[in-house]
Scaffold this active site. Structure first.
Site, short mmCIF file in Angstrom:
data_model
loop_
_atom_site.label_atom_id
_atom_site.label_comp_id
_atom_site.label_asym_id
_atom_site.label_seq_id
_atom_site.Cartn_x
_atom_site.Cartn_y
_atom_site.Cartn_z
N ARG A 264 -8.34 16.11 11.35
CA ARG A 264 -9.63 15.69 11.90
C ARG A 264 -10.07 16.62 13.03
NH1 ARG A 264 -11.32 12.59 16.09
NH2 ARG A 264 -13.22 11.44 15.71
N ASP B 250 14.20 9.68 -12.68
CA ASP B 250 13.98 10.91 -11.92
C ASP B 250 14.53 12.14 -12.64
OD1 ASP B 250 12.96 9.21 -10.12
OD2 ASP B 250 14.44 9.59 -8.53
N ALA B 251 15.70 11.95 -13.27
CA ALA B 251 16.36 13.09 -13.91
C ALA B 251 15.48 13.69 -15.00
CB ALA B 251 17.69 12.65 -14.51
N GLU B 252 14.74 12.84 -15.68
CA GLU B 252 13.89 13.35 -16.75
C GLU B 252 12.74 14.18 -16.16
OE1 GLU B 252 13.11 10.52 -19.77
OE2 GLU B 252 11.39 11.63 -20.55
N SER C 224 -14.95 8.65 14.40
CA SER C 224 -13.91 7.65 14.65
C SER C 224 -14.61 6.29 14.69
CB SER C 224 -13.17 7.95 15.94
OG SER C 224 -14.06 7.96 16.99
N LEU C 225 -13.89 5.25 15.03
CA LEU C 225 -14.46 3.90 14.93
C LEU C 225 -14.51 3.21 16.27
CD1 LEU C 225 -12.56 2.63 11.76
CD2 LEU C 225 -14.97 3.26 11.92
N GLU D 273 -10.40 -3.41 5.09
CA GLU D 273 -9.26 -2.59 4.66
C GLU D 273 -8.21 -2.58 5.75
OE1 GLU D 273 -10.80 1.33 4.10
OE2 GLU D 273 -12.29 0.62 2.66
N LYS E 36 -5.99 -0.87 8.43
CA LYS E 36 -6.14 0.36 9.21
C LYS E 36 -4.77 1.01 9.29
CE LYS E 36 -8.19 2.17 13.41
NZ LYS E 36 -7.08 3.03 13.84
N ASP F 61 -1.82 3.36 10.20
CA ASP F 61 -1.52 4.03 11.46
C ASP F 61 -0.87 5.39 11.18
OD1 ASP F 61 -1.38 4.45 14.11
OD2 ASP F 61 0.25 3.05 14.51
N CYS G 63 20.68 15.83 46.68
CA CYS G 63 21.10 14.85 45.65
C CYS G 63 20.95 15.50 44.27
CB CYS G 63 20.23 13.60 45.74
SG CYS G 63 20.49 12.47 44.36
#
Ligand code: IVH
Length: 668
Positions: free
Chosen positions: A136, A34-36, A83-84, A113, A115, A117, A427
């Site tokens: 969407r 990461d440093a590089e 949508s499905l 595939e 799905k 979430d 109350c």
């Protein structure tokens, strides 16, 4: 350094940084520390500061655009985001397969595939550059969330080829990031997200892209909106192309030669699902051949060439430690199971509502029992049943108390009711819950006044009734725990804004017995002002179609109370609107139709209905049919060859239906 040298170094840095970014975030195979990466990025930023003309929109330094937005712009999707349909078991999958083969022939291959979430997004690239990303929305119109999406490191800012295309994918929050986020929020006393999907949605809805950036979002791209000139002839080829262009696709996909293979794939994932580092809620099954997809076409909402198999809700076993009682705003006592904390469907669960005493008896729940827990609708925890064979004999029966746990007054069971109630109008628990209800989303909708703040205000005796909310001062609010200047200003603005709400919100918020949000609306529409409603007789009330005797009595009793009259005067003095300002009412028989009160425009050629028939039917259901599209239009029905009106509707972000959808709704 001169400009020429800087330019070539900047190019080099772009390439290196893009490559490292791709290896890290898309392939999950970092090749440098990461440093590089950070070092190279710093070098790039320095060069861009020295030579601003070298700073481009696709620069790896441009993942956070800085600017905080006021609101998201609306975006028209070039291709609708559908949508499905759902499948819940093997039979549903076989039915889907049969329908597919009836239309598209026997020779069908599917792609399965995961799905994911999360949240569907659309990404637009022009000449290989990421230029716009959108939610969407309703499928036709979404919101422009480009700035937030640029912060998602697995979204390429520049593709490997200079293509123009729109792709679709799912933005999600990995489970680990979700847990870390919730833990940090808990430490800061902030509200927790219910699950990773809500957390991802909340992050994308932030107007400040720096927040989205801090949230560690990720994406899987799962399709191309319009394959156009790409030469792709199947969905699987499309996914391969997405890979080549530099997108992150999900590798756990499989091409299946028939529905049996699909079912095998689905079954395999039911068990492996908890091991994934992100949440999935099912498997998407798509016909592979694009030519066959075309032949199958779509219904108004979803394609006929795809379906989503939804997993059954996850169930886990845990121990019920004790049963607590909560006093609601109507005084009803609700028992809550306090559980040994357990992970289910993405979060740790430690409480589940038991609804009432009868349910405890019906399910034979004892304190100390092993119980099966699931999340209904994957959000609200629920005890499914007890594992009686795991009892040791130490378990104890639960008994409802005789007195209110908050105010100690005697509990009563009203005629015919399952619930026990505290009927002491003073109350404190009831008053507090009533205040929480008043500010809630469907009532006065005061943002920033959640359960926590209201409880605190009440405990500190800064509010005793709803009118007191309008007397709160800046100094009082600044005294509260975890309230900074900014939250206080926002809160005061939200309280101020709530004064302008239409009457039905106030009526619902007051918590009059039997008056839900729908009845509140009817009453507000019929009587228009609170004074007229308060003066209404039982007969006038029951004359309204939807108002029964019980409700009428409750309304008359409520407004007959001296303290209610005082409260209304106080609200009036505080400047709270007490008049109905919503749309005009429609006849009662029509009011639950989707067309009620809506302005509808018909355009294009309708096949199954004449224009006039359609107009009559819509009007009979309370709709109003207009000739031209304007900002006031609620809905456009577009038949064949619809032209400029359709274009205008799309421009304005108005919902558009085809004839099939119109007929479906007319027949409801
Ligand atoms: S395909 C026309 N593939 O599920 C096909 N959707 O109700 C549209 N989703 O809105 C979707 N993973 O947000 C597709 N691999 C996947 C998906 C996926 C998640 C979501 C998407 C869509 C919803 C379908």
């Amino acid at each position: 350094m001169d400009l020429e040298k800087a330019e070539s170094r900047v190019k080099e840095l772009h390439n290196l940084l893009n490559q490292y970014n791709y290896e890290y975030h898309v392939l999950d195979q970092p090749s440098v520390p990461d440093a590089e990466y950070d070092q190279l990025l710093r070098e790039l930023v320095e060069l861009e500061t020295e030579f601003p003309e070298l700073k481009t929109a696709d620069s790896p330094s441009q993942r956070v655009g800085g600017a905080i937005l006021d609101m998201f712009e609306k975006v028209q999707h070039r291709t609708q985001m559908l949508s499905l349909g759902n499948a819940f078991n093997e039979q549903d999958l076989r039915d889907f397969d049969r329908r597919v083969r009836q239309i598209a022939g026997e020779d069908i291959a599917y792609v399965c595939e995961l799905k994911i979430d999360g949240l569907a997004v659309s990404l637009l690239y022009e000449d290989g550059l990421f230029i716009r990303g959108a939610t969407r929305g309703d499928g036709m119109t979404g919101e422009d969330i480009t700035a937030n999406l640029r912060t998602v490191r697995s979204i390429p800012l520049r593709l490997n080829e200079p293509v123009t295309l729109e792709v679709r994918g799912e933005v999600f929050m990995p489970k680990r990031s979700f847990e870390a986020l919730n833990q940090a929020r808990e430490e800061r006393g902030e509200e927790l997200f219910a699950n990773p999907r809500n957390a991802a949605a909340g992050s994308l809805r932030q107007l400040d892209p720096r927040i989205a950036k801090s949230r560690n979002l990720d994406i899987f791209v799962y399709g191309i909106a319009d394959v156009g000139e790409t030469g792709v002839v199947s969905h699987s080829e499309g996914l391969d192309l997405l890979d080549r262009l530099g997108f992150k696709t999900n590798k756990e996909r499989k091409r299946c030669a028939n529905i049996d293979e699909v079912i095998q794939f689905v079954e395999g994932w039911v068990e492996r699902r908890p091991n994934l580092p992100y949440d999935i809620d099912g498997i998407v099954i798509k016909v592979d051949s694009l030519e066959q997809q075309e032949r199958l076409g779509t219904t108004a909402k979803s394609p006929r060439w795809a379906t989503a198999y939804k997993f059954p809700a996850e169930e886990v076993v845990t121990v019920l430690k004790r049963i607590d009682l909560r006093v609601g705003r109507t005084g009803v006592l609700t028992p809550t199971a306090i559980l040994e904390p357990v992970r289910v469907a993405g979060t740790t669960v430690q409480r589940a509502t038991l609804h009432n005493e009868d349910l405890i008896r019906e399910k034979d729940i004892k304190i100390g029992d092993h119980v099966v827990v699931k999340k209904a609708g994957d959000i609200i925890p629920e005890v499914v049943n007890v594992l009686a064979d795991r009892r040791t004999g130490e378990e104890q029966d639960f008994k409802m108390p005789d007195n209110c746990p908050e105010c100690n007054s005697e509990l009563v069971r009203l005629d015919g009711e399952v619930a026990l109630r505290c009927i002491n109008p003073k109350c404190p628990a009831q008053i507090r819950e009533g205040l929480i209800h008043f500010v809630s989303r469907n009532a006065m909708n005061i943002d920033g006044l959640g359960e926590r703040v209201v409880s605190q205000l009440f405990a500190e005796e800064l509010i005793h009734d709803v009118a007191d909310l309008y007397k709160l001062t800046r100094d009082q609010l600044l005294e509260l725990e975890r309230m900074g200047e900014k939250s206080v200003d926002n809160l005061l603005n939200a309280i101020e804004a709530s004064k302008r709400n239409s009457l039905e919100r106030l009526l619902f918020g007051l918590g009059i017995r039997h008056v839900g949000s729908k009845a509140a609306k009817t009453l507000a529409q019929e009587f228009e002002t609170i004074d007229r409603l308060a003066a209404a007789s039982r007969e006038e009330l029951t004359a309204i179609n939807e108002i029964g005797e019980k409700m009428a009595d409750a309304v008359v009793t409520y407004f007959g109370l001296e303290e209610v009259r005082e409260l209304i005067n106080e609200l009036k003095e505080a400047g709270v609107n007490l008049v109905y300002t919503g749309p005009k009412p429609v006849a009662a028989s029509q009011s639950d139709s989707v067309f009620a009160g809506k302005t509808v425009v018909l355009t294009g050629k309708l096949e199954q209905l004449s224009r006039n028939e359609a107009k009559e039917k819509i009007e009979a259901l309370g709709g109003n049919v207009a000739g031209s599209v304007s900002k006031k239009t609620d809905l456009v029905i577009a038949g064949e060859d619809a032209g400029s009106k359709l274009a205008k509707a799309q421009e304005l972000g108005i919902t558009v239906w085809d004839e099939e959808k119109l007929i479906e709704e007319l027949n409801k």
